[in-house]
Design a protein around this motif. Structure first.
Motif, PDB file in Angstrom:
ATOM      1  N   ILE A  80       0.851  -1.179   0.000  1.00 31.79           N
ATOM      2  CA  ILE A  80       0.000   0.000   0.000  1.00 31.79           C
ATOM      3  C   ILE A  80       0.890   1.233   0.000  1.00 31.79           C
ATOM      4  CG2 ILE A  80      -0.206   0.000   2.533  1.00 31.79           C
ATOM      5  CD1 ILE A  80      -3.046   1.131   2.154  1.00 31.79           C
ATOM      6  N   ARG A  81       0.498   2.234  -0.796  1.00 35.35           N
ATOM      7  CA  ARG A  81       1.261   3.484  -0.812  1.00 35.35           C
ATOM      8  C   ARG A  81       0.315   4.653  -1.062  1.00 35.35           C
ATOM      9  NH1 ARG A  81       2.578   5.931  -5.690  1.00 35.35           N
ATOM     10  NH2 ARG A  81       2.096   4.752  -7.600  1.00 35.35           N
ATOM     11  N   ILE A  82       0.775   5.830  -0.697  1.00 33.58           N
ATOM     12  CA  ILE A  82       0.046   7.075  -0.940  1.00 33.58           C
ATOM     13  C   ILE A  82       0.620   7.732  -2.184  1.00 33.58           C
ATOM     14  CG2 ILE A  82      -0.660   9.301   0.004  1.00 33.58           C
ATOM     15  CD1 ILE A  82      -1.730   6.977   1.598  1.00 33.58           C
ATOM     16  N   ASP A  83      -0.251   8.087  -3.123  1.00 35.61           N
ATOM     17  CA  ASP A  83       0.198   8.724  -4.363  1.00 35.61           C
ATOM     18  C   ASP A  83       0.131  10.239  -4.214  1.00 35.61           C
ATOM     19  OD1 ASP A  83       0.890   9.033  -7.123  1.00 35.61           O
ATOM     20  OD2 ASP A  83      -1.224   9.497  -7.497  1.00 35.61           O
ATOM     21  N   ILE A  84       1.275  10.913  -4.383  1.00 39.13           N
ATOM     22  CA  ILE A  84       1.315  12.374  -4.272  1.00 39.13           C
ATOM     23  C   ILE A  84       1.525  13.030  -5.634  1.00 39.13           C
ATOM     24  CG2 ILE A  84       2.146  12.300  -1.902  1.00 39.13           C
ATOM     25  CD1 ILE A  84       4.943  12.976  -2.994  1.00 39.13           C
ATOM     26  N   GLY A  85       1.503  12.239  -6.710  1.00 39.25           N
ATOM     27  CA  GLY A  85       1.644  12.801  -8.047  1.00 39.25           C
ATOM     28  C   GLY A  85       2.991  12.468  -8.662  1.00 39.25           C
ATOM     29  N   SER A  86       3.093  12.651  -9.991  1.00 39.13           N
ATOM     30  CA  SER A  86       4.343  12.400 -10.705  1.00 39.13           C
ATOM     31  C   SER A  86       4.343  13.205 -11.991  1.00 39.13           C
ATOM     32  CB  SER A  86       4.477  10.899 -11.005  1.00 39.13           C
ATOM     33  OG  SER A  86       3.450  10.491 -11.887  1.00 39.13           O
ATOM     34  N   LYS A  87       5.238  12.894 -12.899  1.00 35.93           N
ATOM     35  CA  LYS A  87       5.403  13.679 -14.114  1.00 35.93           C
ATOM     36  C   LYS A  87       4.280  13.442 -15.124  1.00 35.93           C
ATOM     37  CE  LYS A  87      10.440  13.852 -13.732  1.00 35.93           C
ATOM     38  NZ  LYS A  87      11.731  13.507 -14.390  1.00 35.93           N
ATOM     39  N   VAL A  88       3.650  12.264 -15.084  1.00 36.16           N
ATOM     40  CA  VAL A  88       2.592  11.951 -16.036  1.00 36.16           C
ATOM     41  C   VAL A  88       1.291  12.590 -15.568  1.00 36.16           C
ATOM     42  CG1 VAL A  88       1.304  10.119 -17.188  1.00 36.16           C
ATOM     43  CG2 VAL A  88       3.705   9.779 -16.579  1.00 36.16           C
ATOM     44  N   GLU A  89       0.733  13.449 -16.374  1.00 40.05           N
ATOM     45  CA  GLU A  89      -0.466  14.172 -15.979  1.00 40.05           C
ATOM     46  C   GLU A  89      -1.674  13.722 -16.793  1.00 40.05           C
ATOM     47  OE1 GLU A  89      -0.637  16.059 -13.474  1.00 40.05           O
ATOM     48  OE2 GLU A  89       1.503  16.182 -13.039  1.00 40.05           O
ATOM     49  N   LEU A  90      -2.860  13.972 -16.258  1.00 39.91           N
ATOM     50  CA  LEU A  90      -4.103  13.669 -16.945  1.00 39.91           C
ATOM     51  C   LEU A  90      -4.235  14.560 -18.168  1.00 39.91           C
ATOM     52  CD1 LEU A  90      -6.766  11.963 -16.428  1.00 39.91           C
ATOM     53  CD2 LEU A  90      -7.725  14.060 -15.494  1.00 39.91           C
ATOM     54  N   SER A 107      -4.746  10.507 -10.645  1.00 40.28           N
ATOM     55  CA  SER A 107      -3.847   9.568  -9.976  1.00 40.28           C
ATOM     56  C   SER A 107      -3.898   8.202 -10.651  1.00 40.28           C
ATOM     57  CB  SER A 107      -4.226   9.447  -8.498  1.00 40.28           C
ATOM     58  OG  SER A 107      -3.398   8.521  -7.845  1.00 40.28           O
ATOM     59  N   ALA A 108      -5.120   7.723 -10.927  1.00 39.40           N
ATOM     60  CA  ALA A 108      -5.268   6.422 -11.591  1.00 39.40           C
ATOM     61  C   ALA A 108      -4.647   6.449 -12.984  1.00 39.40           C
ATOM     62  CB  ALA A 108      -6.751   6.050 -11.666  1.00 39.40           C
ATOM     63  N   TYR A 109      -4.812   7.560 -13.680  1.00 35.06           N
ATOM     64  CA  TYR A 109      -4.243   7.698 -15.029  1.00 35.06           C
ATOM     65  C   TYR A 109      -2.714   7.640 -14.981  1.00 35.06           C
ATOM     66  CZ  TYR A 109      -3.492   9.635 -19.697  1.00 35.06           C
ATOM     67  OH  TYR A 109      -3.092   9.829 -20.996  1.00 35.06           O
ATOM     68  N   ARG A 110      -2.123   8.354 -14.029  1.00 39.09           N
ATOM     69  CA  ARG A 110      -0.659   8.368 -13.902  1.00 39.09           C
ATOM     70  C   ARG A 110      -0.126   6.985 -13.575  1.00 39.09           C
ATOM     71  NH1 ARG A 110      -1.564  13.074 -10.862  1.00 39.09           N
ATOM     72  NH2 ARG A 110      -1.249  11.868  -8.972  1.00 39.09           N
ATOM     73  N   VAL A 111      -0.775   6.328 -12.605  1.00 42.45           N
ATOM     74  CA  VAL A 111      -0.307   5.006 -12.188  1.00 42.45           C
ATOM     75  C   VAL A 111      -0.363   4.034 -13.362  1.00 42.45           C
ATOM     76  CG1 VAL A 111      -0.791   3.041 -10.670  1.00 42.45           C
ATOM     77  CG2 VAL A 111      -0.939   5.366  -9.768  1.00 42.45           C
ATOM     78  N   ALA A 112      -1.424   4.138 -14.178  1.00 43.23           N
ATOM     79  CA  ALA A 112      -1.550   3.257 -15.334  1.00 43.23           C
ATOM     80  C   ALA A 112      -0.439   3.523 -16.350  1.00 43.23           C
ATOM     81  CB  ALA A 112      -2.926   3.442 -15.977  1.00 43.23           C
ATOM     82  N   LYS A 113      -0.100   4.794 -16.582  1.00 50.12           N
ATOM     83  CA  LYS A 113       0.950   5.134 -17.528  1.00 50.12           C
ATOM     84  C   LYS A 113       2.331   4.688 -17.031  1.00 50.12           C
ATOM     85  CE  LYS A 113      -1.385   7.116 -20.812  1.00 50.12           C
ATOM     86  NZ  LYS A 113      -1.424   6.520 -22.173  1.00 50.12           N
ATOM     87  N   GLU A 114       2.512   4.737 -15.723  1.00 50.77           N
ATOM     88  CA  GLU A 114       3.805   4.350 -15.150  1.00 50.77           C
ATOM     89  C   GLU A 114       3.958   2.836 -15.036  1.00 50.77           C
ATOM     90  OE1 GLU A 114       3.583   6.388 -11.476  1.00 50.77           O
ATOM     91  OE2 GLU A 114       4.113   8.351 -12.311  1.00 50.77           O
ATOM     92  N   ASN A 115       2.851   2.108 -15.160  1.00 54.08           N
ATOM     93  CA  ASN A 115       2.887   0.644 -15.054  1.00 54.08           C
ATOM     94  C   ASN A 115       2.152   0.027 -16.237  1.00 54.08           C
ATOM     95  OD1 ASN A 115       3.891   0.105 -11.999  1.00 54.08           O
ATOM     96  ND2 ASN A 115       2.539   1.909 -12.028  1.00 54.08           N
ATOM     97  N   PRO A 116       2.677   0.189 -17.457  1.00 50.11           N
ATOM     98  CA  PRO A 116       1.956  -0.269 -18.652  1.00 50.11           C
ATOM     99  C   PRO A 116       1.748  -1.778 -18.718  1.00 50.11           C
ATOM    100  CG  PRO A 116       4.220   0.350 -19.174  1.00 50.11           C
ATOM    101  CD  PRO A 116       3.987   0.791 -17.774  1.00 50.11           C
ATOM    102  N   SER A 117       2.570  -2.548 -18.019  1.00 46.03           N
ATOM    103  CA  SER A 117       2.447  -4.006 -18.085  1.00 46.03           C
ATOM    104  C   SER A 117       1.593  -4.587 -16.962  1.00 46.03           C
ATOM    105  CB  SER A 117       3.844  -4.643 -18.040  1.00 46.03           C
ATOM    106  OG  SER A 117       4.500  -4.327 -16.823  1.00 46.03           O
ATOM    107  N   VAL A 118       1.070  -3.733 -16.084  1.00 50.55           N
ATOM    108  CA  VAL A 118       0.277  -4.195 -14.934  1.00 50.55           C
ATOM    109  C   VAL A 118      -1.136  -3.610 -15.028  1.00 50.55           C
ATOM    110  CG1 VAL A 118       0.097  -4.261 -12.417  1.00 50.55           C
ATOM    111  CG2 VAL A 118       2.350  -4.274 -13.516  1.00 50.55           C
TER     112      VAL A 118
END
Length: 441
Positions: A80-90, A107-118
């Motif tokens: 479990i982790r807290i997402d505070i944002g990253s370079k990939v934006e909506l 947040s969901a959009y960024r996480v999906a872009k950062e984990n394309p295989s998951v």
């Protein structure tokens, strides 16, 4: 099973603060804005506030085991982790709606872009959030841990064609052991389930029986001519009264549309058990106050004044039942209420109490989340009986439906429990016009 990443919306945690422990070996991401939203609720003195505070305690204990920024291993196998944002934006879109919703989508959009295989899945009880997520190419699901298939929900009774000699035997002996070979077609039912038996050769030859888990037998329906001045008007109400007046059954759930008599039957049974038989010391009738908002503090007057409009249906039923009540101890309804034998209050105020020796009725229970129902039922003390009534098609909470509310949930989870009974009332008795409105509108 391949690993997945679940991004949780605020409403999931408010409905079940233990939701973070329900995703097995998969990873959980909680957007920072969700923590901020939960913080706004934690001071509320209701079930939502209770859930917010409970989740805060869970996440704080997890925080002590590692960094929530990079991820903390859970005992269930995931992280479990807290997402505070990253370079990939909506993508730049004017989505409208609450800003927090769009941040969670981002947040969901960024996480999906950062984990394309998951596979990345947004979990939310908000149907509009799921629609917006789908439009943005984000996989979204409702929180399924507390969802039941309402179309397959246990009704509490079943129609069954049987040989005529079996019906004759039940009428004569008043008891058929569950291990008797003749009981085989019925013994597969749930505890306290009813069967409406019809002779295969003569449909007028019938019987209504119930599985009695305490006697380990099939027994005839117990019928009552009058219960505090009212009589059952249909088979469903007869079955409901059988469960309501059986002291061995500690939880009874009644589902039905408006006018089926759910609340009236429950209150009548409570009056019998508290005033006539003295089985319970008090009848407590409570309703959730969700339609009045998260807090009633803004309304003028005392607590009683604020609650009276929402509790009025309960008073109407009591007034109807007490109209013919004649006793030297109690006169008007007000005197009876002041005696302490009957207590009517908002559901919010029974949280935290241990309630022994009482007959509790929770009306409009379809407006409760599964977590709230669990909290309420866990308050039940020794020799207390609790009745849950409601119509899952009249839900005021925008994050619940007929399959995800607490009433449907407990019916499904308790269907095999000896201490529980359930009836789905199908016939309205209020008026011909009310029945037509319930069916056609």
């Amino acid at each position: 099973m391949s690993r997945k990443i679940f991004v949780l919306d605020t409403n999931v945690l408010l409905s079940d603060p233990k939701a973070i422990f329900s995703f097995e070996e998969n990873d959980i991401v909680i957007p920072l804005v969700v923590i901020e939203e939960l913080d706004k609720f934690k001071k509320d003195m209701n079930q939502i506030g209770l859930a917010a505070r409970a989740f805060s305690r869970y996440i704080d204990s997890i925080r002590k085991r590692g960094s929530l920024l990079t991820g903390v291993p859970l005992r269930e196998g995931g992280t479990i982790r807290i997402d505070i944002g990253s370079k990939v934006e909506l993508p730049t879109l004017d989505l409208g709606g609450p800003a927090s919703d769009n941040i969670i989508l981002s947040s969901a959009y960024r996480v999906a872009k950062e984990n394309p295989s998951v596979p990345v899945i947004l979990v939310t009880k908000d149907v509009n959030m799921r629609i917006k997520a789908d439009a943005l190419g984000i996989q979204a699901e409702t929180y399924k841990n507390e969802t039941v298939n309402f179309s397959n929900l246990h009704k509490g009774f079943e129609y069954l064609d049987v040989p005529g000699d079996l019906i004759d035997r039940i009428h004569q002996t008043k008891r058929l052991a569950l291990d008797d070979p003749a009981a085989a077609p019925l013994a597969k039912g749930f505890a306290n389930q009813f069967f409406l038996l019809k002779d295969t050769a003569n449909e007028q030859h019938q019987a209504i029986v119930r599985i009695d888990p305490f006697e380990k037998a099939i027994v005839p329906l117990r019928q009552y001519k009058s219960v505090w001045g009212i009589s059952a008007r249909n088979v469903g109400q007869k079955m409901a009264l059988d469960l309501l007046l059986d002291d061995r059954i500690k939880l009874v759930s009644l589902i039905g549309i408006a006018g089926t008599g759910k609340t009236l039957l429950a209150i009548a049974a409570g009056l019998v058990k508290c005033l006539d038989e003295g089985v319970y010391t008090r009848m407590l009738v409570a309703r959730p106050i969700y339609p009045m908002g998260r807090d009633i503090g803004y309304l003028p007057g005392t607590v009683e004044d604020k609650l009276k409009p929402w509790m009025q249906p309960v008073y109407d039923n009591l007034e109807y039942l007490l109209a013919g009540y004649d006793s030297t101890n109690f006169g008007k309804m007000g005197d009876l209420l002041n005696s302490g034998v009957i207590e009517v209050e908002a559901l919010t105020y029974i949280r935290g109490r241990s309630i022994p020796e009482q007959f509790i009725i929770v009306d409009e229970a379809q407006n409760l989340t599964p977590h709230e129902v669990k909290t309420i039922v866990s308050r039940v003390g020794e020799n207390t009986k609790i009745i849950l009534t409601g119509d899952p098609f009249q839900i005021d909470n925008p994050y619940m439906n007929e399959s995800s509310n607490g009433l449907s949930y407990i019916v499904d989870r308790f269907k095999e429990l000896d201490l529980a009974g359930h009836i789905m009332l199908e016939k309205g008795e209020r008026s011909a016009l009310a029945n037509a409105a319930a069916e056609l509108l």
